[in-house]
Scaffold this active site. Structure first.
Site, PDB file in Angstrom:
ATOM      1  N   HIS A 105      71.867  12.099  59.457  1.00 15.89           N
ATOM      2  CA  HIS A 105      72.244  13.449  59.050  1.00 15.89           C
ATOM      3  C   HIS A 105      72.169  13.601  57.533  1.00 15.89           C
ATOM      4  O   HIS A 105      71.611  14.569  57.020  1.00 15.89           O
ATOM      5  CB  HIS A 105      73.655  13.778  59.557  1.00 15.89           C
ATOM      6  N   GLU A 106      72.730  12.635  56.803  1.00 13.38           N
ATOM      7  CA  GLU A 106      72.717  12.723  55.342  1.00 13.38           C
ATOM      8  C   GLU A 106      71.306  12.596  54.783  1.00 13.38           C
ATOM      9  O   GLU A 106      70.952  13.270  53.820  1.00 13.38           O
ATOM     10  CB  GLU A 106      73.648  11.671  54.731  1.00 13.38           C
ATOM     11  N   HIS A 109      69.486  15.813  54.596  1.00 13.95           N
ATOM     12  CA  HIS A 109      69.670  16.624  53.388  1.00 13.95           C
ATOM     13  C   HIS A 109      68.681  16.208  52.302  1.00 13.95           C
ATOM     14  O   HIS A 109      68.162  17.055  51.565  1.00 13.95           O
ATOM     15  CB  HIS A 109      71.102  16.504  52.863  1.00 13.95           C
ATOM     16  N   HIS A 113      65.842  18.556  50.582  1.00 14.39           N
ATOM     17  CA  HIS A 113      65.624  18.640  49.138  1.00 14.39           C
ATOM     18  C   HIS A 113      64.142  18.441  48.823  1.00 14.39           C
ATOM     19  O   HIS A 113      63.574  19.163  47.999  1.00 14.39           O
ATOM     20  CB  HIS A 113      66.478  17.590  48.436  1.00 14.39           C
TER      21      HIS A 113
END
Length: 184
Positions: A105-106, A109, A113
């Site tokens: 999940h992280e 991100h 980006h």
């Protein structure tokens, strides 16, 4: 019109405030409970959260994005200014379904980006305003409960809190969760 006491809880505004607080607490307990449940289940591959994050970052050409451990539990985040994935200690070191899921999940991100996902770009542009709103919201909510003669304080606090949650997380979180399914 009387604003204090139990009359306020049973008014339409009182009920909506109670519902928002209850829903927020329920969501927090639900996330923590789900994480704890699946942290007991080992992942078949044996990968830790760190290894899973590194593997997914490398598979998407994000070789320059480091993965670091941070203290605490469920304090995982991607820092776009430093371009680093930070995983809480349980996620960083554990080899469980929870650890790998949170790590993916992280990393989602970081991928957002890389591709300049519009909601993430908007989130970064609005960060100063959202940061102010999320910082002042708890004080406005507390003041609204303490000074019931000024009922709009509680309402403004809840609006600031809701705006902070909406703009700070929901669109990016929902997309980040599904990113790893599309890129692998």
């Amino acid at each position: 019109m009387k604003y204090g006491g139990m009359h306020n809880v049973f008014s339409p505004n009182g009920f909506s405030h109670y519902y928002c607080i209850r829903t927020s607490l329920w969501a927090s307990f639900r996330v923590r409970g789900t994480f704890n449940k699946w942290s007991e289940v080992p992942i078949y591959s044996g990968m830790t959260g760190t290894q899973a994050a590194r593997r997914m970052l490398d598979a998407n050409g994000l070789y320059d994005v480091p993965v670091e451990a941070v203290p605490g539990s469920l304090s995982d985040h991607y820092d776009p200014t430093a371009r680093v994935v930070r995983l809480s200690e349980p996620v960083f070191y554990q080899s469980s379904i929870s650890a790998v899921s949170v790590a993916y999940h992280e990393v989602g991100h970081a991928f957002q980006h890389k591709v300049q996902y519009p909601m993430l770009v908007m989130r970064h542009q609005m960060f100063p305003v959202v940061n102010f709103a999320s910082g002042v919201a708890p004080f406005l909510i507390l003041a609204g409960f303490l000074f019931q003669q000024v009922p709009w304080l509680l309402g403004i606090g809840i609006i600031f809190f809701a705006a902070a949650v909406e703009f700070n997380s929901l669109p990016c979180q929902l997309n980040s969760t599904s990113v790893h399914e599309r890129v692998n």
